[in-house]
Every structure is written in C-alpha cells, then in structure tokens.
Design a protein around this motif. Sequence first.
Motif, PDB file in Angstrom:
ATOM      1  N   LYS A 106      -1.513  11.394  -4.389  1.00  0.00           N
ATOM      2  CA  LYS A 106      -2.453  12.451  -4.506  1.00  0.00           C
ATOM      3  C   LYS A 106      -2.336  13.166  -5.124  1.00  0.00           C
ATOM      4  O   LYS A 106      -1.256  13.954  -5.757  1.00  0.00           O
ATOM      5  N   THR A 107      -3.677  13.651  -5.295  1.00  0.00           N
ATOM      6  CA  THR A 107      -3.697  14.589  -6.973  1.00  0.00           C
ATOM      7  C   THR A 107      -4.874  15.587  -7.449  1.00  0.00           C
ATOM      8  O   THR A 107      -5.831  15.971  -6.332  1.00  0.00           O
ATOM      9  N   VAL A 108      -4.109  17.039  -6.928  1.00  0.00           N
ATOM     10  CA  VAL A 108      -4.923  18.194  -6.827  1.00  0.00           C
ATOM     11  C   VAL A 108      -5.454  19.047  -8.093  1.00  0.00           C
ATOM     12  O   VAL A 108      -4.100  19.215  -8.384  1.00  0.00           O
ATOM     13  N   GLY A 109      -6.266  19.782  -8.411  1.00  0.00           N
ATOM     14  CA  GLY A 109      -6.293  21.168  -9.595  1.00  0.00           C
ATOM     15  C   GLY A 109      -5.767  20.479 -10.892  1.00  0.00           C
ATOM     16  O   GLY A 109      -6.281  19.291 -11.339  1.00  0.00           O
ATOM     17  N   GLY A 110      -4.751  21.187 -10.854  1.00  0.00           N
ATOM     18  CA  GLY A 110      -4.332  20.483 -12.598  1.00  0.00           C
ATOM     19  C   GLY A 110      -3.577  19.735 -12.755  1.00  0.00           C
ATOM     20  O   GLY A 110      -2.864  19.376 -13.412  1.00  0.00           O
ATOM     21  N   GLY A 111      -2.998  19.262 -11.471  1.00  0.00           N
ATOM     22  CA  GLY A 111      -2.818  17.951 -11.571  1.00  0.00           C
ATOM     23  C   GLY A 111      -4.258  16.588 -11.980  1.00  0.00           C
ATOM     24  O   GLY A 111      -3.451  15.753 -13.011  1.00  0.00           O
ATOM     25  N   ILE A 138     -11.927  31.407  -8.158  1.00  0.00           N
ATOM     26  CA  ILE A 138     -11.473  31.007  -9.453  1.00  0.00           C
ATOM     27  C   ILE A 138     -12.676  29.319 -10.063  1.00  0.00           C
ATOM     28  O   ILE A 138     -13.434  29.223  -9.291  1.00  0.00           O
ATOM     29  N   GLY A 139     -11.858  28.717 -10.474  1.00  0.00           N
ATOM     30  CA  GLY A 139     -12.207  27.483 -11.152  1.00  0.00           C
ATOM     31  C   GLY A 139     -11.765  26.315 -11.645  1.00  0.00           C
ATOM     32  O   GLY A 139     -10.505  27.161 -12.578  1.00  0.00           O
ATOM     33  N   PRO A 140     -11.784  24.752 -12.001  1.00  0.00           N
ATOM     34  CA  PRO A 140     -10.343  24.698 -12.993  1.00  0.00           C
ATOM     35  C   PRO A 140     -10.560  24.461 -14.143  1.00  0.00           C
ATOM     36  O   PRO A 140     -11.698  23.465 -14.957  1.00  0.00           O
ATOM     37  N   PHE A 141     -11.741  25.895 -15.199  1.00  0.00           N
ATOM     38  CA  PHE A 141     -12.146  26.023 -16.132  1.00  0.00           C
ATOM     39  C   PHE A 141     -10.845  25.169 -17.452  1.00  0.00           C
ATOM     40  O   PHE A 141     -11.271  24.605 -18.488  1.00  0.00           O
ATOM     41  N   VAL A 142      -9.164  25.508 -17.109  1.00  0.00           N
ATOM     42  CA  VAL A 142      -8.145  25.137 -18.260  1.00  0.00           C
ATOM     43  C   VAL A 142      -8.336  23.446 -18.396  1.00  0.00           C
ATOM     44  O   VAL A 142      -8.859  23.510 -18.922  1.00  0.00           O
ATOM     45  N   ILE A 143      -8.325  23.359 -17.116  1.00  0.00           N
ATOM     46  CA  ILE A 143      -8.848  21.575 -16.966  1.00  0.00           C
ATOM     47  C   ILE A 143      -9.856  20.763 -17.598  1.00  0.00           C
ATOM     48  O   ILE A 143      -9.899  19.704 -17.457  1.00  0.00           O
ATOM     49  N   GLU A 144     -10.589  22.026 -16.954  1.00  0.00           N
ATOM     50  CA  GLU A 144     -12.656  20.533 -17.085  1.00  0.00           C
ATOM     51  C   GLU A 144     -12.592  20.112 -18.301  1.00  0.00           C
ATOM     52  O   GLU A 144     -12.998  19.193 -17.978  1.00  0.00           O
ATOM     53  N   ALA A 223      -8.107  26.261 -29.167  1.00  0.00           N
ATOM     54  CA  ALA A 223      -8.625  28.580 -28.760  1.00  0.00           C
ATOM     55  C   ALA A 223      -9.525  27.572 -27.435  1.00  0.00           C
ATOM     56  O   ALA A 223      -9.216  28.758 -27.576  1.00  0.00           O
ATOM     57  N   LEU A 224      -9.855  26.723 -27.336  1.00  0.00           N
ATOM     58  CA  LEU A 224     -10.781  26.736 -25.620  1.00  0.00           C
ATOM     59  C   LEU A 224     -10.326  26.958 -24.937  1.00  0.00           C
ATOM     60  O   LEU A 224     -10.444  27.814 -24.009  1.00  0.00           O
ATOM     61  N   LEU A 225      -8.942  25.906 -25.001  1.00  0.00           N
ATOM     62  CA  LEU A 225      -8.254  26.380 -23.683  1.00  0.00           C
ATOM     63  C   LEU A 225      -7.401  27.779 -23.227  1.00  0.00           C
ATOM     64  O   LEU A 225      -7.070  27.748 -22.098  1.00  0.00           O
ATOM     65  N   ALA A 226      -7.169  28.407 -24.853  1.00  0.00           N
ATOM     66  CA  ALA A 226      -6.461  29.699 -23.993  1.00  0.00           C
ATOM     67  C   ALA A 226      -8.180  30.275 -23.829  1.00  0.00           C
ATOM     68  O   ALA A 226      -7.603  31.668 -23.019  1.00  0.00           O
ATOM     69  N   GLU A 227      -9.046  30.746 -24.011  1.00  0.00           N
ATOM     70  CA  GLU A 227     -10.017  31.308 -23.604  1.00  0.00           C
ATOM     71  C   GLU A 227     -10.503  31.419 -22.031  1.00  0.00           C
ATOM     72  O   GLU A 227     -10.219  31.877 -21.317  1.00  0.00           O
ATOM     73  N   ARG A 228      -9.929  29.964 -21.655  1.00  0.00           N
ATOM     74  CA  ARG A 228     -10.765  29.705 -20.620  1.00  0.00           C
ATOM     75  C   ARG A 228      -9.210  29.601 -19.487  1.00  0.00           C
ATOM     76  O   ARG A 228      -9.343  30.311 -17.942  1.00  0.00           O
ATOM     77  N   ALA A 229      -8.266  30.197 -20.240  1.00  0.00           N
ATOM     78  CA  ALA A 229      -6.794  30.240 -19.194  1.00  0.00           C
ATOM     79  C   ALA A 229      -7.295  31.956 -19.665  1.00  0.00           C
ATOM     80  O   ALA A 229      -7.441  33.062 -18.298  1.00  0.00           O
ATOM     81  N   GLU A 230      -7.583  32.731 -19.699  1.00  0.00           N
ATOM     82  CA  GLU A 230      -7.906  34.379 -19.985  1.00  0.00           C
ATOM     83  C   GLU A 230      -9.034  34.276 -19.081  1.00  0.00           C
ATOM     84  O   GLU A 230      -8.982  34.863 -17.887  1.00  0.00           O
ATOM     85  N   MET A 231      -9.978  33.587 -18.955  1.00  0.00           N
ATOM     86  CA  MET A 231     -11.331  33.930 -18.066  1.00  0.00           C
ATOM     87  C   MET A 231     -10.600  33.180 -16.482  1.00  0.00           C
ATOM     88  O   MET A 231     -11.205  34.282 -15.898  1.00  0.00           O
ATOM     89  N   SER A 232      -9.697  32.490 -15.898  1.00  0.00           N
ATOM     90  CA  SER A 232      -9.050  32.801 -14.530  1.00  0.00           C
ATOM     91  C   SER A 232      -8.230  33.613 -14.616  1.00  0.00           C
ATOM     92  O   SER A 232      -8.103  33.858 -13.831  1.00  0.00           O
ATOM     93  N   GLY A 233      -7.587  34.344 -15.965  1.00  0.00           N
ATOM     94  CA  GLY A 233      -6.605  35.738 -15.225  1.00  0.00           C
ATOM     95  C   GLY A 233      -6.941  36.462 -14.903  1.00  0.00           C
ATOM     96  O   GLY A 233      -6.682  37.667 -14.426  1.00  0.00           O
ATOM     97  N   LYS A 234      -8.951  36.414 -15.288  1.00  0.00           N
ATOM     98  CA  LYS A 234      -9.374  37.517 -14.804  1.00  0.00           C
ATOM     99  C   LYS A 234     -10.270  37.461 -13.259  1.00  0.00           C
ATOM    100  O   LYS A 234      -9.354  38.183 -13.080  1.00  0.00           O
ATOM    101  N   LEU A 235     -10.169  36.320 -13.596  1.00  0.00           N
ATOM    102  CA  LEU A 235     -11.153  36.035 -12.269  1.00  0.00           C
ATOM    103  C   LEU A 235      -9.890  36.208 -10.785  1.00  0.00           C
ATOM    104  O   LEU A 235     -10.174  36.383  -9.974  1.00  0.00           O
ATOM    105  N   VAL A 236      -8.381  36.102 -10.975  1.00  0.00           N
ATOM    106  CA  VAL A 236      -7.713  35.922 -10.375  1.00  0.00           C
ATOM    107  C   VAL A 236      -7.230  36.691  -9.516  1.00  0.00           C
ATOM    108  O   VAL A 236      -6.817  37.683  -8.653  1.00  0.00           O
ATOM    109  N   LEU A 237      -8.484  38.072 -10.944  1.00  0.00           N
ATOM    110  CA  LEU A 237      -7.386  39.740  -9.794  1.00  0.00           C
ATOM    111  C   LEU A 237      -8.777  40.235  -9.447  1.00  0.00           C
ATOM    112  O   LEU A 237      -8.824  40.982  -8.821  1.00  0.00           O
ATOM    113  N   SER A 238      -9.534  39.658  -9.432  1.00  0.00           N
ATOM    114  CA  SER A 238     -11.114  39.914  -8.914  1.00  0.00           C
ATOM    115  C   SER A 238     -11.478  40.437  -7.915  1.00  0.00           C
ATOM    116  O   SER A 238      -9.670  39.802  -6.332  1.00  0.00           O
TER     117      SER A 238
END
Length: 249
Positions: A106-111, A138-144, A223-238
């Motif tokens: 089995k593999t989940v999320g980042g896996g 949050i969402g699977p933004f980085v791996i999407e 650049a794209l994945l860095a933007e996605r990481a920043e997005m996730s970093g904000k959402l995890v604090l919501s």
Amino acid sequence: MEAYVSLTITNNVGYIEFYHPNRNSMPSDVLLKLEQTITDAGSNDSIKVIVLKSGGNRTFCAGASFNEVIAIDNEVSGKQFFLGFANVINAMRKCPKLIIGRVQGKTVGGGVGLAAATDYCLASKFASIRLSELSIGIGPFVIEPAVSRKIGVNAMSQMTIDTETFFSVQFAKEKGLYAEVFETAEELDIAVSDLAEKLASYNPEAITEMKKVFWKGTENWDALLAERAEMSGKLVLSKFTKKTLKRFR
C-alpha cells in the motif's frame, strides 16, 4: 529497526532503499537523504539504472510524517516540510538515469507521488493507493503534477475527492501508474532485477536522451513544486486543518 536510506550496486544497477518503522512514513531527514542519494546515484558512473524500493513487506510508503505535520507552527517551516517530497520528485525528474519503481504494498499520499515520479513502475497485488490529504484540510498539491502526468487529471481528481478509498492495484495499472502487477514479492523482485539489468546493458547515452524526452514539458517544476509546497505550508496552519489534526494526536 531505525529509519535509513541505503544504496547498493549490483550488476550496474543502483538499488536505493528507504525505510521507516512507522509504515515507511517519510520525515524530513529521510526525505533529504533520499533526495541526496538519488542525486549521487545519478552521477555515479558505475550505476546505469536505478531501482527505488522500500523496506518491509506490505507498505511501500505511508506518505509524510504525521508527527511533523502536526508540529508545523509557521509558514516558513510549513513550506520547508512540504519541500521534502518536492525535492525528491525533482531529483528523480532530473536524474539522468532511468528509475524503476518497486512497489510491494500500500502507498498513501506522497508515496503515490514517488511511484508516479519513477520512469517505470512494477508492483505487487497488494499495492493499492490512496490520497487522503483533502480530508485533513490540505491537498496533494506537491505531488499532483507527477501523479496527473502519470495517470491523468480525471483519475487524480477521483482519488483526491474520494479520500477514504484505497484504490485497487487494478485501478492503478489501468490508469498507467503500474506497468505490471505480480502475485508475490518474489516474482516482483525477479521482474525488477531482470528489467533493470537488461536496461543497464543498453547505451547509457541513449537512455539519458530518452529520459529527457520522457520528461519534456516539466522544466518549470522546480518553481512549480516550490509554489505548491508554500500553498500546503499555509493550509496546514488553517483553523480547519489544526482542528482536524488535533483528533489524530
């Protein structure tokens, strides 16, 4: 056993294995070492092909370290945490060697993102997949980008919305995440080593050029994945996410 990332070389094949006692979840230090090991293997002349695998039997990767997710308390540390998977995916993308995935369970999320970022992926019949991120806020933004590139936006959307379902290995194969599925880990290992050693006998220059073709159109991913990481970093604090995460403490 303690967490580790190892590299062994057999018949010009570099076998990179990662392990964590908590279902192969990936804390930041393991992700950093995995990124560096992939980069080093890519520049090692004695390695012609890379195999990415994990230790243990029934779980390939449980995704990000939940304890670290819960501990995030500011946007800077949040972005830095989610950059872990981003940097590994980019290391796989930019590696000049073909990377074969060996997914034994089995593999989940980042896996799922790691499996999608391989150039060719083989799996066992136990290798179901799940994206649960949306359920915790949050969402699977980085791996999407990696997952959508491999299985298509429709399948990615289906998995993202249906957060509680482990999608079957047949689903993953039909959508293109897995090239072949095997009944046992032993059969999987034989197929992986046979393919890797065959590829290692091919012209390495041709393989390097072919890999560039495979990944054409992803040149903006740093650049794209860095933007996605920043997005996730904000959402995890919501407030929603923090409230949801408290239930898992």
